[in-house]
Write a protein that holds these residues in place. Structure first.
Motif, short mmCIF file in Angstrom:
data_model
loop_
_atom_site.label_atom_id
_atom_site.label_comp_id
_atom_site.label_asym_id
_atom_site.label_seq_id
_atom_site.Cartn_x
_atom_site.Cartn_y
_atom_site.Cartn_z
N GLY A 27 0.81 -1.20 0.00
CA GLY A 27 0.00 0.00 0.00
C GLY A 27 0.85 1.26 0.00
N TYR A 28 0.18 2.41 -0.17
CA TYR A 28 0.82 3.72 -0.13
C TYR A 28 1.93 3.86 -1.17
CZ TYR A 28 -1.98 3.92 4.01
OH TYR A 28 -3.05 3.88 4.87
N ILE A 29 1.67 3.30 -2.35
CA ILE A 29 2.65 3.47 -3.43
C ILE A 29 2.40 4.80 -4.12
CG2 ILE A 29 2.93 0.99 -3.80
CD1 ILE A 29 1.09 1.25 -6.25
N ASP A 30 3.48 5.33 -4.72
CA ASP A 30 3.35 6.56 -5.52
C ASP A 30 3.04 6.22 -6.97
OD1 ASP A 30 3.91 8.43 -3.44
OD2 ASP A 30 5.98 7.75 -3.50
N GLY A 31 3.28 4.98 -7.34
CA GLY A 31 3.02 4.55 -8.70
C GLY A 31 3.47 3.11 -8.83
N PHE A 32 3.20 2.50 -9.99
CA PHE A 32 3.57 1.09 -10.12
C PHE A 32 5.07 0.91 -10.22
CE2 PHE A 32 4.64 0.19 -14.60
CZ PHE A 32 4.38 1.42 -15.18
N GLU A 33 5.81 2.00 -10.41
CA GLU A 33 7.27 1.92 -10.40
C GLU A 33 7.78 1.42 -9.04
OE1 GLU A 33 5.50 4.53 -11.26
OE2 GLU A 33 5.90 4.83 -13.41
N ASP A 34 7.03 1.74 -7.96
CA ASP A 34 7.41 1.26 -6.62
C ASP A 34 7.43 -0.27 -6.56
OD1 ASP A 34 7.64 3.82 -5.71
OD2 ASP A 34 5.81 3.81 -4.50
N ILE A 35 6.51 -0.91 -7.30
CA ILE A 35 6.45 -2.37 -7.31
C ILE A 35 7.67 -2.94 -8.04
CG2 ILE A 35 5.00 -4.37 -7.87
CD1 ILE A 35 3.61 -2.29 -6.08
N MET A 36 7.99 -2.31 -9.15
CA MET A 36 9.17 -2.77 -9.91
C MET A 36 10.45 -2.56 -9.11
SD MET A 36 8.33 -1.82 -13.89
CE MET A 36 8.23 -0.04 -13.72
N ALA A 37 10.51 -1.43 -8.40
CA ALA A 37 11.69 -1.16 -7.57
C ALA A 37 11.83 -2.22 -6.47
CB ALA A 37 11.59 0.23 -6.95
N MET A 38 10.69 -2.61 -5.88
CA MET A 38 10.72 -3.63 -4.82
C MET A 38 11.15 -4.97 -5.39
SD MET A 38 10.25 -3.78 -1.49
CE MET A 38 9.31 -2.31 -1.06
N GLU A 39 10.68 -5.31 -6.58
CA GLU A 39 11.11 -6.57 -7.18
C GLU A 39 12.60 -6.54 -7.52
OE1 GLU A 39 9.04 -8.10 -10.70
OE2 GLU A 39 9.80 -10.08 -10.17
N THR A 40 13.08 -5.41 -7.99
CA THR A 40 14.51 -5.29 -8.27
C THR A 40 15.31 -5.49 -6.97
OG1 THR A 40 13.99 -3.72 -10.04
CG2 THR A 40 16.28 -3.78 -9.28
N GLY A 41 14.81 -4.90 -5.90
CA GLY A 41 15.46 -5.08 -4.60
C GLY A 41 15.48 -6.54 -4.17
N PHE A 42 14.37 -7.23 -4.37
CA PHE A 42 14.31 -8.67 -4.06
C PHE A 42 15.35 -9.44 -4.86
CE2 PHE A 42 12.36 -12.28 -6.53
CZ PHE A 42 12.81 -13.29 -5.71
N LEU A 43 15.46 -9.15 -6.15
CA LEU A 43 16.42 -9.88 -6.99
C LEU A 43 17.85 -9.59 -6.54
CD1 LEU A 43 14.68 -9.49 -10.47
CD2 LEU A 43 15.00 -11.63 -9.18
N GLN A 44 18.12 -8.35 -6.20
CA GLN A 44 19.47 -7.99 -5.73
C GLN A 44 19.80 -8.72 -4.44
OE1 GLN A 44 18.84 -3.75 -5.53
NE2 GLN A 44 19.47 -3.41 -7.66
N TYR A 45 18.85 -8.71 -3.51
CA TYR A 45 19.06 -9.38 -2.22
C TYR A 45 19.28 -10.88 -2.43
CZ TYR A 45 18.13 -10.92 2.56
OH TYR A 45 18.23 -11.49 3.81
N THR A 46 18.47 -11.47 -3.31
CA THR A 46 18.50 -12.92 -3.49
C THR A 46 19.77 -13.38 -4.20
OG1 THR A 46 16.10 -12.98 -3.46
CG2 THR A 46 17.21 -14.86 -4.48
N MET A 47 20.24 -12.61 -5.17
CA MET A 47 21.49 -13.01 -5.83
C MET A 47 22.65 -12.99 -4.83
SD MET A 47 20.37 -13.83 -8.73
CE MET A 47 18.60 -13.69 -8.90
#
Lengths: 443, 443
Positions: free
Chosen positions: B240-260
């Motif tokens: 919730g409380y996103i500024d746009g759907f870019e926030d979702i993509m940023a979170m997924e990018t963060g997940f991929l970075q963390y996971t690698m």
């Protein structure tokens, strides 16, 4: 084309960020849902609900560019204001509002008074309005505790060298067989929903030595009781190279110890909010099924109906006994009768009427069933035959044993039951986000 | 009565314990399955398979109280012996056997040569003998990588303030509706298996602000392709409380970075064994659906059939383009056509033929669908009506919106597809423990 580079900090702050010492006096932005508004005349308190807790914001007429009537409960908003100390406010701080931006608005008034400390309504109403009733901060805190339990289970088992697996829930055949299966059609073939990952996790012991899974299981039991669900989350593990079923009980004790520490450390806010005192798990007594039945029959003048079965009333008495005699909230009951255990349970070679298995009781209710399994193919085939079962549909399972399996055992823990008891609730639905029972298929 | 006090160290050692510097020359006990035996005449190498890897044990005739013929492949054993250095042995050590105890024995010879480095058999045979074929150390390593992915997902999201939820898989109504549902009878009422936790996770955004779930989903799709499964593990989050759907993509990018990073740190053994080079995820390009379609049509002389749909062939070309133009293994494709997205997707106010949504492609295949959702009740009701849908069965879902929901969005990641691509495999069944497809309901 543009690039995504990961998560960047938001301008809006979370509660834990606001609580840092150097925030006092600073102008901040905070978003959240308006939990309630307390209008005192010239001043009003606008309480924001955020994931980490409640934040008090102070509205003074004329001090910002809007009027109080422009906001209402269940709006989501972004507030700008100065952080101030206030011992009486939730968490000791408040925000003096200088600006407000409405993010979204409800179209209808709340059906429940969610801002009350205790939701003063029936379980039935809570479940009917689940997405609303959980907005009560104490109601939602229960599921934060539940998160801590499942997180503790996984983190502890990763540390102990277990591999996490994901086994199919649709299958041709189930572990326990028979009556309590949901049936479906799978592309013109009969199929069932798995009651437990039992056969799969055993097969995977031959691969990874130690495995676990945290996933839904499905039981078409026609009981509508306070302790039964038709779908629940099962915490399962299975481990190879055990010396006996005591290794399984030791691992579960370790899980409980780890998890109580995790809860104390990471979920103290929720424990405090719900007034929970965590149970003692430094040492957990274990007592034989036949012996404890005798002990409670004698101590509580309880008439034992069947020496080879345990009634719910006896589970309550055993827990009472454990509390009185050993000051224990948990008690392992070992050596369950063979007749009450599935075909894969290992019988006790000393007395084959009993098995090398156990239940774990927590304040009067069974939350775990576990034990050593048969690992020898010939013994397994003989037990299947002796029970009048066929090997149909068990070919792959039995194949794993034909090709060698280590001595092993495991357990399954009902997540909702364990959570219920930690919360001090007496209905498992209180600890289930969206329960499925005989009458409830929605929401 | 006796007490259980937690996990105590075993006398038998694991591989990581044996590899400590001060173990050389010590007498140890080690258990495991006999993976293979290489008989060289006066000396034989008995290779033990343990969860952390293979251990070479050296048998010399007459040096211990048993003969080589007394053990065979797939026995599980406990070996006693002295740890010695040997550069040629797996992991650089071996154990000179002084004693052996058999824990269990197979009854049949292996159907597959699991001790070979590469299992030289068809996917079909591997799946038919899944509990056996996974005993090959490279086959099982794939599922250790998969564990790392799901573990990374959860750990990253816990850190980002998400709450883990468990939503029911049996329901009255599904999120996406219609054709691809498995149906079952639930105590004389029609029910379905959920295709996704979509409606539940959205409702829970109104409670916890940020939620995630890692659980099975069920799709009765009649495709038998290399990329489809009828049951798979979905990694879902909603925030919730996103500024746009870019926030979702940023979170997924963060997940991929963390996971690698997690994979590099905790799963290096498996990465090395499988020869995996992890993809670069420091920055992930994002490009509009309509623009990238034009770009690949032009660059690769591809005839675009439909400007509002994406063919599998185009997904491959887009990934090729991303690799050639931006050296990227991942690419976000944004602004999917509204017609191709479910009712809850938020249309782009700039051009309502498109949505504020995205797919993430990884080397030619879609592994994620996500985007911003409609949070305003009136807008949602209008879109449902415009699509000719009814509100039947959506009352609870819509209730959450009537009573206020923050701007929000989320995504679902197919665990098996992501694992498949990390492994460099081209069939999703290679990354599925027990696949369910049109023809496969067992094991």
């Amino acid at each position: 084309m543009e690039y995504l580079t990961g998560v960047s900090r938001k301008e809006t702050l979370e509660l834990s960020e606001l609580l840092k010492e150097d925030m006092i006096g600073k102008t901040v932005k905070v978003n959240g849902a308006i939990h309630t508004i307390r209008d005192m005349g010239t001043v009003a308190f606008v309480i924001l609900r955020k994931r980490e807790g409640l934040i008090q914001a102070v509205f003074e007429a004329g001090s910002c560019g809007f009027e109080l009537k422009e906001v209402k409960e269940a709006d989501t908003v972004e507030i700008t204001g100065i952080v101030e100390k206030n011992e009486k406010a939730p968490n000791g701080i408040e925000i003096r509002i200088s600006g407000i931006r409405i993010l979204s608005e409800p179209t209808e008034a709340m059906p429940l008074a969610i801002s009350k400390w205790k939701l003063n309504t029936s379980l039935e109403a809570k479940l009917n309005y689940r997405p609303i009733s959980l907005r009560n901060v104490r109601e939602r805190a229960k599921f934060r505790i539940q998160e801590g339990v499942v997180r503790g289970f996984r983190d502890f088992l990763y540390r102990e060298g277990f591999t996490e697996i994901h086994t199919p829930k649709i299958g041709a055949k189930s572990a326990e067989g028979g009556a309590n299966l949901f049936r479906l059609e799978y592309f013109h073939r009969p199929a069932i929903l798995q009651q437990s990952p039992q056969l799969y996790k055993q097969m995977m012991v031959g691969v990874f030595d130690r495995v676990f899974e945290t996933a839904p299981v499905f039981r078409a039991e026609k009981h509508n009781t306070k302790r039964h669900l038709n779908e629940y989350t099962s915490l399962d593990f299975e481990m190879g190279y055990i010396d006996g079923f005591e290794d399984i009980m030791a691992m579960e004790t370790g899980f409980l110890q780890y998890t109580m520490e995790l809860l104390k450390k990471e979920y103290s806010r929720e424990l405090k909010m719900l007034g929970i005192t965590l149970p003692e798990v430094e040492k957990i007594p274990a007592v034989r099924f036949d012996e404890i039945k005798e002990m409670v029959a004698e101590k509580y003048d309880h008439k034992m109906k069947n020496p080879f079965d345990l009634e719910p009333e006896e589970e309550v008495l055993i827990s009472r006994y454990a509390k009185e005699a050993w000051d224990a909230d948990f008690v392992f009951v070992t050596h369950y009768p063979s007749k009450k255990r599935p075909f894969y349970a290992m019988d006790d070679p000393e007395d084959t009427r009993y098995t090398l298995s156990f239940d774990l009781l927590f304040n009067g209710i069974e939350i775990t069933t576990g034990g050593q399994r048969i690992h020898d193919y010939t013994m397994l085939a003989e037990k299947i035959a002796a029970r009048g079962m066929t090997q149909d549909g068990l070919e792959q399972y039995l194949g794993a044993f034909k090709h060698g399996m280590p001595p092993h055992g495991g357990l399954g823990i009902g997540l909702e039951r364990l959570t219920m008891k930690l919360l001090g609730e007496d209905n498992v639905r209180e600890a289930t986000l969206f329960p499925r029972d005989l009458s409830r298929l929605e929401p």
